[in-house]
Design a protein around this motif. Structure first.
Motif, mmCIF file in Angstrom:
data_model
loop_
_atom_site.group_PDB
_atom_site.id
_atom_site.type_symbol
_atom_site.label_atom_id
_atom_site.label_comp_id
_atom_site.label_asym_id
_atom_site.label_seq_id
_atom_site.Cartn_x
_atom_site.Cartn_y
_atom_site.Cartn_z
ATOM 1 N N UNK A 169 -4.504 -8.695 20.499
ATOM 2 C CA UNK A 169 -4.554 -10.131 20.790
ATOM 3 C C UNK A 169 -4.237 -10.442 22.252
ATOM 4 N N UNK A 170 -3.702 -9.469 22.983
ATOM 5 C CA UNK A 170 -3.287 -9.685 24.371
ATOM 6 C C UNK A 170 -4.294 -9.170 25.388
ATOM 7 N N UNK A 171 -5.307 -8.444 24.936
ATOM 8 C CA UNK A 171 -6.180 -7.727 25.872
ATOM 9 C C UNK A 171 -6.904 -8.659 26.833
ATOM 10 N N UNK A 172 -7.446 -9.756 26.337
ATOM 11 C CA UNK A 172 -8.207 -10.651 27.216
ATOM 12 C C UNK A 172 -7.316 -11.503 28.106
ATOM 13 N N UNK A 173 -6.007 -11.529 27.802
ATOM 14 C CA UNK A 173 -5.073 -12.336 28.604
ATOM 15 C C UNK A 173 -4.591 -11.601 29.848
ATOM 16 N N UNK A 174 -4.767 -10.276 29.873
ATOM 17 C CA UNK A 174 -4.098 -9.457 30.897
ATOM 18 C C UNK A 174 -4.423 -9.864 32.330
ATOM 19 N N UNK A 175 -5.653 -10.242 32.594
ATOM 20 C CA UNK A 175 -6.055 -10.572 33.965
ATOM 21 C C UNK A 175 -5.635 -11.971 34.396
ATOM 22 N N UNK A 176 -5.056 -12.747 33.487
ATOM 23 C CA UNK A 176 -4.824 -14.166 33.767
ATOM 24 C C UNK A 176 -3.351 -14.541 33.898
ATOM 25 N N UNK A 219 0.657 -17.579 22.547
ATOM 26 C CA UNK A 219 -0.314 -16.983 21.651
ATOM 27 C C UNK A 219 0.450 -16.572 20.397
ATOM 28 N N UNK A 220 -0.133 -16.748 19.239
ATOM 29 C CA UNK A 220 0.488 -16.277 18.007
ATOM 30 C C UNK A 220 -0.608 -15.945 17.008
ATOM 31 N N UNK A 221 -0.559 -14.728 16.474
ATOM 32 C CA UNK A 221 -1.605 -14.240 15.570
ATOM 33 C C UNK A 221 -0.996 -13.830 14.230
ATOM 34 N N UNK A 222 -1.390 -14.521 13.189
ATOM 35 C CA UNK A 222 -1.029 -14.161 11.812
ATOM 36 C C UNK A 222 0.481 -14.068 11.613
ATOM 37 N N UNK A 223 1.207 -14.970 12.255
ATOM 38 C CA UNK A 223 2.659 -14.961 12.136
ATOM 39 C C UNK A 223 3.181 -16.203 11.423
ATOM 40 N N UNK A 224 2.901 -17.378 11.953
ATOM 41 C CA UNK A 224 3.594 -18.587 11.500
ATOM 42 C C UNK A 224 3.329 -18.903 10.032
#
Length: 237
Positions: free
Chosen positions: A66-73, A137-142
């Motif tokens: 879930x973090x891969x596309x955020x790395x450059x930003x 970002x939150x994936x399948x947690x809340x």
């Protein structure tokens, strides 16, 4: 208390097998759920609008896709999880230890979507006190730690306190799911519909920017949960 007891039996490797190996993590077609999730994130970050100093991932679990596309930003990405076994699993990957889960197919797929060369792995820091973030970002947690819809709204509002005004929140979550399995653990989930997600975001003080949904096909209903589909939401505080 019952929820806490259930998570004491959570097996991260079983969870990874159930959700991040074939058939769900099949990169041969966009019809499969994992490529769909990666594309939602990649396309949203590609706008260039969501960037800044810090992104906080709430409830990372044992996953990093879930973090891969955020790395450059972002200058810094903070992964968080309640369970020590999940933090240990992430640490094994970050340190490149033998036997760590292989995320390279996910990294390669994201690089293919984004049209860039394969990236590396980030460094792992110790515990820290997060400051107001530029993005969450939150994936399948809340929905998996909320006993009912009202608790889901409260959870959204709580994590929203980590976000600066105007900051962006990206959510991936389950639709119509009442349980999932992670080894010996059978964890309850509050079943959500798209309308519940919309209403919860509004009640928690977010403006919805985009909501997408994916219907789980019969071939991916493998018995490890009773999920009907997946939602992706982009909202702004």
């Amino acid at each position: 208390a019952a929820l806490r007891e259930g998570y004491e039996h959570f097996d991260p490797r079983a969870y990874l097998r159930n959700n991040y190996l074939p058939p769900r993590a099949d990169f041969s077609s966009e019809e499969f759920v994992v490529p769909w999730k990666l594309r939602c994130l990649a396309e949203t970050f590609a706008s260039g609008e969501i960037r800044g100093r810090m992104l906080i991932d709430v409830g990372s679990g044992p996953t990093i896709y879930q973090l891969l596309s955020a790395c450059d930003h972002f200058e810094e990405i903070v992964a968080t999880d309640y369970l020590a076994v999940n933090r240990e699993e992430l640490g094994r990957w970050a340190r490149g230890e033998p036997g760590a889960f292989d995320w390279s197919p996910f990294i390669q797929h994201v690089c293919k979507i984004e049209g860039r060369g394969e990236g590396g792995r980030g460094g792992a820091g110790g515990p820290r006190e997060p400051t107001p973030a530029d993005a969450l970002l939150s994936a399948f947690c809340l929905e998996a730690v909320s006993p009912d819809r009202a608790a889901f709204v409260r959870a959204l509002a709580h994590v929203g306190n980590l976000l600066r005004p105007g900051g962006h929140a990206l959510l991936l979550g389950a639709l119509g799911e009442s349980f999932y399995l992670a080894g010996p653990a059978r964890l309850p989930v509050v079943p959500l519909q798209e309308s519940d997600v919309r209403e919860a975001l509004a009640a928690a003080g977010f403006a919805l920017r985009e909501l997408r949904s994916y219907a789980m096909p019969p071939a991916l209903r493998t018995g490890v949960d009773d999920v009907d589909g997946v939602f992706f939401a982009h909202a702004q505080k």
